[in-house]
Structure formats: C-alpha cells, structure tokens
Write an enzyme that holds these catalytic residues in place. Structure first.
Site, mmCIF file in Angstrom:
data_model
loop_
_atom_site.group_PDB
_atom_site.id
_atom_site.type_symbol
_atom_site.label_atom_id
_atom_site.label_comp_id
_atom_site.label_asym_id
_atom_site.label_seq_id
_atom_site.Cartn_x
_atom_site.Cartn_y
_atom_site.Cartn_z
ATOM 1 N N GLY A 25 100.119 -21.143 36.469
ATOM 2 C CA GLY A 25 98.706 -21.400 36.247
ATOM 3 C C GLY A 25 98.340 -21.160 34.797
ATOM 4 O O GLY A 25 99.204 -21.116 33.919
ATOM 5 N N LEU A 27 97.230 -18.516 33.037
ATOM 6 C CA LEU A 27 97.736 -17.328 32.353
ATOM 7 C C LEU A 27 99.246 -17.406 32.146
ATOM 8 O O LEU A 27 99.760 -17.060 31.073
ATOM 9 C CB LEU A 27 97.374 -16.069 33.140
ATOM 10 N N GLY A 28 99.978 -17.870 33.157
ATOM 11 C CA GLY A 28 101.413 -18.015 33.006
ATOM 12 C C GLY A 28 101.772 -18.991 31.907
ATOM 13 O O GLY A 28 102.681 -18.757 31.100
ATOM 14 N N ASN A 114 94.367 -10.427 39.196
ATOM 15 C CA ASN A 114 92.992 -9.958 39.163
ATOM 16 C C ASN A 114 92.728 -9.019 40.329
ATOM 17 O O ASN A 114 93.397 -9.077 41.361
ATOM 18 C CB ASN A 114 92.016 -11.140 39.256
ATOM 19 N N ARG A 142 92.393 -23.934 32.611
ATOM 20 C CA ARG A 142 92.982 -25.269 32.677
ATOM 21 C C ARG A 142 91.892 -26.285 32.993
ATOM 22 O O ARG A 142 91.559 -26.484 34.158
ATOM 23 C CB ARG A 142 94.070 -25.323 33.746
ATOM 24 N N LYS A 196 88.426 -3.154 35.056
ATOM 25 C CA LYS A 196 88.342 -4.611 35.059
ATOM 26 C C LYS A 196 87.795 -5.125 36.375
ATOM 27 O O LYS A 196 87.035 -6.101 36.411
ATOM 28 C CB LYS A 196 89.715 -5.223 34.783
ATOM 29 N N ASN A 204 82.074 -12.517 38.237
ATOM 30 C CA ASN A 204 82.727 -13.686 38.833
ATOM 31 C C ASN A 204 81.989 -14.296 40.026
ATOM 32 O O ASN A 204 81.811 -15.524 40.074
ATOM 33 C CB ASN A 204 84.166 -13.341 39.216
ATOM 34 N N SER A 268 87.491 -17.454 36.274
ATOM 35 C CA SER A 268 88.523 -18.056 37.112
ATOM 36 C C SER A 268 87.998 -18.371 38.504
ATOM 37 O O SER A 268 88.394 -19.365 39.121
ATOM 38 C CB SER A 268 89.735 -17.122 37.211
ATOM 39 N N GLU A 280 89.888 -15.575 44.595
ATOM 40 C CA GLU A 280 90.422 -14.215 44.703
ATOM 41 C C GLU A 280 89.344 -13.218 45.123
ATOM 42 O O GLU A 280 89.475 -12.017 44.894
ATOM 43 C CB GLU A 280 91.042 -13.796 43.372
#
Length: 323
Positions: A25, A27-28, A114, A142, A196, A204, A268, A280
């Site tokens: 994704g 971050l990867g 997360n 993305r 976080k 979010n 995200s 998430e």
C-alpha cells in the site's frame, strides 16, 4: 508539478541481507521508493500466483518531484535480514502468518500498523521472534493505484515488543538510514502508539464521516459536539492502562494541533471509505470502545463513531488486496 524521472531502478532481487516489505500500500511503497533499489523488495502472500515479478509505480516526493519506481516481488526470503510489515491492521496477523515461516527466525519484524490491537496479537503469537512496533508520522497516500504521494515528511519511532528484539533497535535504524527518512529508537513504544491512537481517534473518523480533509473537521458541528466527551473517554482509558495520564484538555489540544498542521491531508480512513475498502476503525475508535468495556469503562462516543464509520463501508466492501 516538476516531473523528474530518475533512471529506471534495477528490478533484480536484493542481495543477501536485504529488506523485505509485506504490504504494497502507500506506506510500503513509500519505504520501497526511499530505500536503495538493490536493498528492498515486496513479499507476495502467494508467490505461485504471481504473473510478474516486478511492481511498477510512480512516486511523488515531498518536494513535488516524480520518479518512476520498479521493485521486485521476492520469491525467496531465506536471507532477508529485516521485514517491514505495512499491511492494514485487520490483515496483519493472517498476512504475517502466511510468510513468517519463510523468514529466518533471527530476522526482526517491524510492524507499522495504525491503532492498537494488531501489534499485541502478533507479539503474543510469536513471542520467540524479534517483533518490534513502529509509530510514524510520515504522510503517504495513493490517489490512483499506480501512484504514491509522499504528502509530508515526518518521524518514525521504533521499539521492541518481544524480548528477542530488545537490543536490535540501533541496528535496524542503521539499516533503514539509507532511506533518508528520520528513524529513531523508542524504549516506551506502547506509549508512543497510544499517543498516535488518540490523535487518529480524534481525526480519522470525522474526516471519513464528513468526507473532508483533516483541517475541515475543526469547524464541523459533529466534531465540536463530540470532541470533549471523546477526549474524556480516551483520558480515562489511558489512565486505566497504567500509562502516564493525559487530561482531556491536553488530548484535545494535541488533536486540534495535528488537524491544523495537516489541514490539507486526507486521512487513510477517509481514503479507504472513498475507495470502498474496509477501514481500520476497529483498531482505532473501536479498540478504545472494546478495551474500555474490558476495563469497566464507558466509551459511547468512540462506539458511536465506530458504528457510523462501519455503516459507510459494509463488511462486504472491496478489500485492499495490495496491502
């Protein structure tokens, strides 16, 4: 945007001692783009299903330069020396279970998920493995499937979750240093993850429900009517967990500061909703609500936000199979 394409990186697999990334994704792909081409590659969950052993995408960095990036799908993991896990929280345990048997037992595993819950589950399942957690403020997204945007530079903190990982942080930071990203050690990584989590819980779900960038939540009635109670629920749970206490006012100040500093960013969770992907939320506000119940506390606002976000994307929504 200035479009500067770097020379096409080599698509050969990393030499021995390379870095493997599980989760392709945003971050990867950010990590893969920042690390030297010969040092990293992606881990397929099902190597036999691959029709191509290269992953092509475009990376737009925080200085608004665009690069073409090619990284391999790794079919051999026997000599990998570091595994970065950047899957969605809900996918992590299953995805890691599919590949960890092919990774050397001494290989450190760094979790970038997360929220909370998935990290503890991984550490509990593989206590003899060197498992670490990362908390990052690097912002990546993305906008389309083959493009990654590094929206803002930040910091990444890494700390041990299992005993075998205790003395490995310095070496991992050294191994990640060629990325140019700011990576630091953190002895109290769970405290960092809780900090976080509180920020994500206060930003979010509102961005997802209101379909707006981070800064816009600050003027919305939904946020203004809910934030004080949400912060009180968070403060009560943090204290019950035996962590250094935070007042509801401190938590609200932190949430609003981050929302202002990232005003134009898309969370995200909002991105997942826009693309019909399962979010998430269970590992953010949902974790706050469920963990509060376990400790005899009430968290109705966090539960309300969890329920409302789940209504946006039914359970049958399209999973993000690249993660």
């Amino acid at each position: 945007m200035n479009s500067q394409r770097s020379p096409r990186p080599s698509a050969s697999e990393p030499e021995g001692g390379g870095i493997a990334i599980l989760g392709a994704g945003a971050l990867g792909r950010l990590w893969a783009a920042c690390l030297p081409p010969a040092a990293s590659g992606f881990v397929p969950r099902n190597p036999s299903a691959l029709s191509s052993f290269r992953l092509h995408y475009h990376f737009q960095d925080s200085e608004d330069r665009e690069h073409a990036v090619t990284r391999p799908w790794l079919t051999t993991l026997s000599d990998v020396s570091l595994l970065l896990v950047t899957t969605k929280a809900g996918d992590t345990l299953e995805a890691l279970g599919q590949v960890i048997g092919r990774v050397p037992e001494s290989c450190p595993v760094v979790l970038f998920q997360n929220g909370l819950g998935s990290q503890q589950a991984v550490a509990a399942r593989w206590p003899a493995r060197p498992i670490l957690a990362a908390s990052t403020t690097e912002a990546a997204n993305r906008p389309v499937s083959d493009q990654v945007v590094h929206a803002a530079r930040g910091y990444t903190w890494i700390g041990a979750l299992t005993e075998p990982a205790t003395n490995l942080v310095t070496g991992i930071i050294r191994q990640l240093s060629p990325s140019g990203l700011d990576v630091r050690g953190e002895e109290r990584i769970l405290e960092r993850l809780w900090g976080k989590l509180a920020i994500n819980a206060g930003i979010n779900p509102f961005t997802a429900l209101l379909d707006c960038p981070n800064g816009k939540i600050l003027e919305s009635p939904l946020f203004l009517d809910s934030i004080n109670a949400l912060c009180e629920e968070l403060a009560n749970l943090i204290t019950a967990e035996g962590l250094p206490p935070h007042s509801p006012r401190e938590l609200r100040d932190d949430i609003e500061r981050v929302a202002r500093n990232t005003a134009a960013n898309t969370s995200s969770m909002r991105g997942d909703v826009q693309n019909g992907r399962v979010t998430e939320i269970d590992y953010i506000n949902g974790y706050v609500a469920s963990r509060s119940r376990e400790l005899g506390l009430d968290a109705p606002v966090n539960q309300m936000l969890t329920d409302r976000v789940k209504e946006l994307v039914p359970h049958s929504g399209v999973p993000d199979t690249s993660n």
